[in-house]
Scaffold this motif. Structure first.
Motif, mmCIF file in Angstrom:
data_model
loop_
_atom_site.group_PDB
_atom_site.id
_atom_site.type_symbol
_atom_site.label_atom_id
_atom_site.label_comp_id
_atom_site.label_asym_id
_atom_site.label_seq_id
_atom_site.Cartn_x
_atom_site.Cartn_y
_atom_site.Cartn_z
ATOM 1 N N TRP A 290 46.589 90.729 38.885
ATOM 2 C CA TRP A 290 47.460 91.310 39.960
ATOM 3 C C TRP A 290 47.025 92.583 40.587
ATOM 4 O O TRP A 290 47.133 92.728 41.629
ATOM 5 C CB TRP A 290 48.948 91.210 39.620
ATOM 6 C CG TRP A 290 50.098 91.536 40.476
ATOM 7 C CD1 TRP A 290 50.614 92.682 40.453
ATOM 8 C CD2 TRP A 290 50.462 90.685 41.565
ATOM 9 N NE1 TRP A 290 51.543 92.735 41.527
ATOM 10 C CE2 TRP A 290 51.309 91.497 42.260
ATOM 11 C CE3 TRP A 290 50.217 89.576 42.211
ATOM 12 C CZ2 TRP A 290 51.962 91.250 43.529
ATOM 13 C CZ3 TRP A 290 50.622 89.123 43.405
ATOM 14 C CH2 TRP A 290 51.750 89.929 43.881
ATOM 15 N N PHE A 291 46.943 93.469 39.592
ATOM 16 C CA PHE A 291 46.666 94.726 40.170
ATOM 17 C C PHE A 291 45.233 94.866 40.814
ATOM 18 O O PHE A 291 45.110 95.552 41.700
ATOM 19 C CB PHE A 291 46.614 95.696 38.940
ATOM 20 C CG PHE A 291 47.994 95.996 38.442
ATOM 21 C CD1 PHE A 291 48.924 96.564 39.335
ATOM 22 C CD2 PHE A 291 48.540 95.698 37.244
ATOM 23 C CE1 PHE A 291 50.185 97.026 38.994
ATOM 24 C CE2 PHE A 291 49.864 96.282 36.745
ATOM 25 C CZ PHE A 291 50.840 96.597 37.600
ATOM 26 N N GLU B 151 56.367 85.567 37.248
ATOM 27 C CA GLU B 151 57.529 86.106 36.934
ATOM 28 C C GLU B 151 58.227 86.618 38.354
ATOM 29 O O GLU B 151 59.545 86.912 38.558
ATOM 30 C CB GLU B 151 57.529 87.353 36.088
ATOM 31 C CG GLU B 151 56.632 88.508 36.755
ATOM 32 C CD GLU B 151 55.172 88.368 36.251
ATOM 33 O OE1 GLU B 151 54.481 89.437 36.481
ATOM 34 O OE2 GLU B 151 54.762 87.191 35.636
ATOM 35 N N ASN B 152 57.445 87.013 39.384
ATOM 36 C CA ASN B 152 57.803 87.328 40.756
ATOM 37 C C ASN B 152 57.918 86.018 41.595
ATOM 38 O O ASN B 152 58.356 86.138 42.714
ATOM 39 C CB ASN B 152 56.720 88.072 41.521
ATOM 40 C CG ASN B 152 57.030 89.621 40.524
ATOM 41 O OD1 ASN B 152 57.762 89.882 40.127
ATOM 42 N ND2 ASN B 152 55.823 90.047 40.617
ATOM 43 N N SER B 153 57.604 84.952 41.059
ATOM 44 C CA SER B 153 57.624 83.685 42.054
ATOM 45 C C SER B 153 59.166 83.119 42.456
ATOM 46 O O SER B 153 59.139 82.642 43.750
ATOM 47 C CB SER B 153 57.282 82.519 41.204
ATOM 48 O OG SER B 153 55.792 82.518 40.985
ATOM 49 N N PRO B 154 59.992 83.649 41.970
ATOM 50 C CA PRO B 154 61.423 83.241 42.343
ATOM 51 C C PRO B 154 61.778 84.076 43.724
ATOM 52 O O PRO B 154 62.482 83.377 44.735
ATOM 53 C CB PRO B 154 62.736 83.567 41.478
ATOM 54 C CG PRO B 154 61.683 83.483 40.067
ATOM 55 C CD PRO B 154 60.331 83.840 40.425
ATOM 56 N N MET B 155 61.447 85.259 43.976
ATOM 57 C CA MET B 155 61.405 86.048 44.949
ATOM 58 C C MET B 155 60.470 85.367 46.219
ATOM 59 O O MET B 155 60.927 85.296 47.370
ATOM 60 C CB MET B 155 61.175 87.433 44.872
ATOM 61 C CG MET B 155 61.388 88.313 45.903
ATOM 62 S SD MET B 155 63.120 88.246 46.701
ATOM 63 C CE MET B 155 63.725 89.643 46.513
ATOM 64 N N ALA B 156 59.495 85.196 45.840
ATOM 65 C CA ALA B 156 58.398 84.502 46.855
ATOM 66 C C ALA B 156 59.111 83.161 47.229
ATOM 67 O O ALA B 156 58.937 82.744 48.636
ATOM 68 C CB ALA B 156 57.141 84.187 46.291
ATOM 69 N N LEU C 155 52.144 83.311 56.145
ATOM 70 C CA LEU C 155 52.283 84.369 55.299
ATOM 71 C C LEU C 155 52.968 84.105 54.133
ATOM 72 O O LEU C 155 52.689 84.620 53.163
ATOM 73 C CB LEU C 155 52.658 85.599 56.087
ATOM 74 C CG LEU C 155 52.007 86.343 57.467
ATOM 75 C CD1 LEU C 155 52.691 87.228 58.176
ATOM 76 C CD2 LEU C 155 50.611 86.880 56.896
ATOM 77 N N SER C 156 54.237 83.577 54.385
ATOM 78 C CA SER C 156 55.018 83.324 53.259
ATOM 79 C C SER C 156 54.572 82.516 52.269
ATOM 80 O O SER C 156 54.802 82.400 51.150
ATOM 81 C CB SER C 156 56.349 82.879 53.712
ATOM 82 O OG SER C 156 56.366 81.810 54.461
ATOM 83 N N LEU C 157 53.826 81.252 52.715
ATOM 84 C CA LEU C 157 53.137 80.535 52.059
ATOM 85 C C LEU C 157 51.896 81.066 51.217
ATOM 86 O O LEU C 157 51.927 80.897 49.828
ATOM 87 C CB LEU C 157 52.419 79.195 52.913
ATOM 88 C CG LEU C 157 51.581 78.198 51.953
ATOM 89 C CD1 LEU C 157 52.719 77.365 50.984
ATOM 90 C CD2 LEU C 157 51.045 77.432 52.884
ATOM 91 N N ASN C 158 51.267 81.921 51.723
ATOM 92 C CA ASN C 158 50.289 82.814 50.895
ATOM 93 C C ASN C 158 50.790 83.442 49.877
ATOM 94 O O ASN C 158 50.553 83.621 48.758
ATOM 95 C CB ASN C 158 49.377 83.766 51.927
ATOM 96 C CG ASN C 158 48.492 84.254 51.448
ATOM 97 O OD1 ASN C 158 47.611 83.551 50.314
ATOM 98 N ND2 ASN C 158 47.962 85.336 51.763
ATOM 99 N N ILE C 159 52.035 84.348 50.341
ATOM 100 C CA ILE C 159 52.805 85.051 49.342
ATOM 101 C C ILE C 159 53.105 84.199 48.095
ATOM 102 O O ILE C 159 53.092 84.831 47.105
ATOM 103 C CB ILE C 159 53.918 85.749 49.810
ATOM 104 C CG1 ILE C 159 53.572 86.591 50.959
ATOM 105 C CG2 ILE C 159 55.003 86.452 48.916
ATOM 106 C CD1 ILE C 159 54.558 87.426 51.870
ATOM 107 N N LEU C 160 53.824 83.086 48.326
ATOM 108 C CA LEU C 160 54.210 82.143 47.242
ATOM 109 C C LEU C 160 53.141 81.763 46.408
ATOM 110 O O LEU C 160 53.165 81.647 45.396
ATOM 111 C CB LEU C 160 54.902 80.806 47.890
ATOM 112 C CG LEU C 160 55.489 80.002 46.984
ATOM 113 C CD1 LEU C 160 56.273 80.352 46.099
ATOM 114 C CD2 LEU C 160 55.772 78.679 47.632
ATOM 115 N N LEU C 161 52.055 81.436 46.934
ATOM 116 C CA LEU C 161 50.625 80.996 46.297
ATOM 117 C C LEU C 161 50.115 82.088 45.399
ATOM 118 O O LEU C 161 49.888 81.680 44.100
ATOM 119 C CB LEU C 161 49.873 80.509 47.193
ATOM 120 C CG LEU C 161 50.377 78.886 47.764
ATOM 121 C CD1 LEU C 161 49.227 78.256 48.845
ATOM 122 C CD2 LEU C 161 50.703 77.819 46.594
#
Length: 93
Positions: A5-6, A63-68, A49-55
Motif C-alpha cells: 500500500w505504501f 481494512e479500508n474497503s468499507p469506505m471505498a 475513479l471510484s471503481l479504481n479506488i474500490l479495487l
C-alpha cells in the motif's frame, strides 16, 4: 500487505502530474455537486475513479474497503438518481 500500500502511494506521490490531477478533479466535481450543475457529467467522471479506488482498496488494504465501497455505492446511487439523463447513451440510432 501494508508495504504494498505504501509503495503504491509513494508511486502516486512522485508522479508529478497525478496528485494535482486527482485533487483538481475532486475540487471540480465537488463544486459541481454543490451547485447542482453538470451532475450527470460529473457522475460519469467519478465512476471509473471510484471503481479504481474500490479495487485498489480491496486488493491492497481490505481494512479500508468499507469506505471505498461506500464511495462507489454513493456514485451508483447518484447515477441511478439521474438515470433519465443517461438513457440517450444506451439507445441505438
Amino acid at each position: 500487505m501494508t508495504c504494498r500500500w505504501f509503495a503504491v502511494m509513494e508511486g502516486y506521490a512522485v508522479t508529478p502530474y497525478f496528485m494535482p490531477l486527482v485533487k483538481s478533479l475532486e475540487l471540480i466535481c465537488g463544486l459541481s455537486y454543490i451547485t447542482g450543475r453538470y451532475v450527470t457529467f460529473t457522475n460519469l467522471i467519478l465512476l471509473p475513479l471510484s471503481l479504481n479506488i474500490l479495487l485498489i482498496n480491496l486488493s491492497l488494504s481490505p481494512e479500508n474497503s468499507p469506505m471505498a465501497a461506500f464511495l462507489f455505492v454513493g456514485n451508483l446511487i447518484m447515477i441511478y438518481r439521474y438515470w433519465d439523463n443517461y438513457k440517450q447513451l444506451f439507445t441505438a440510432r
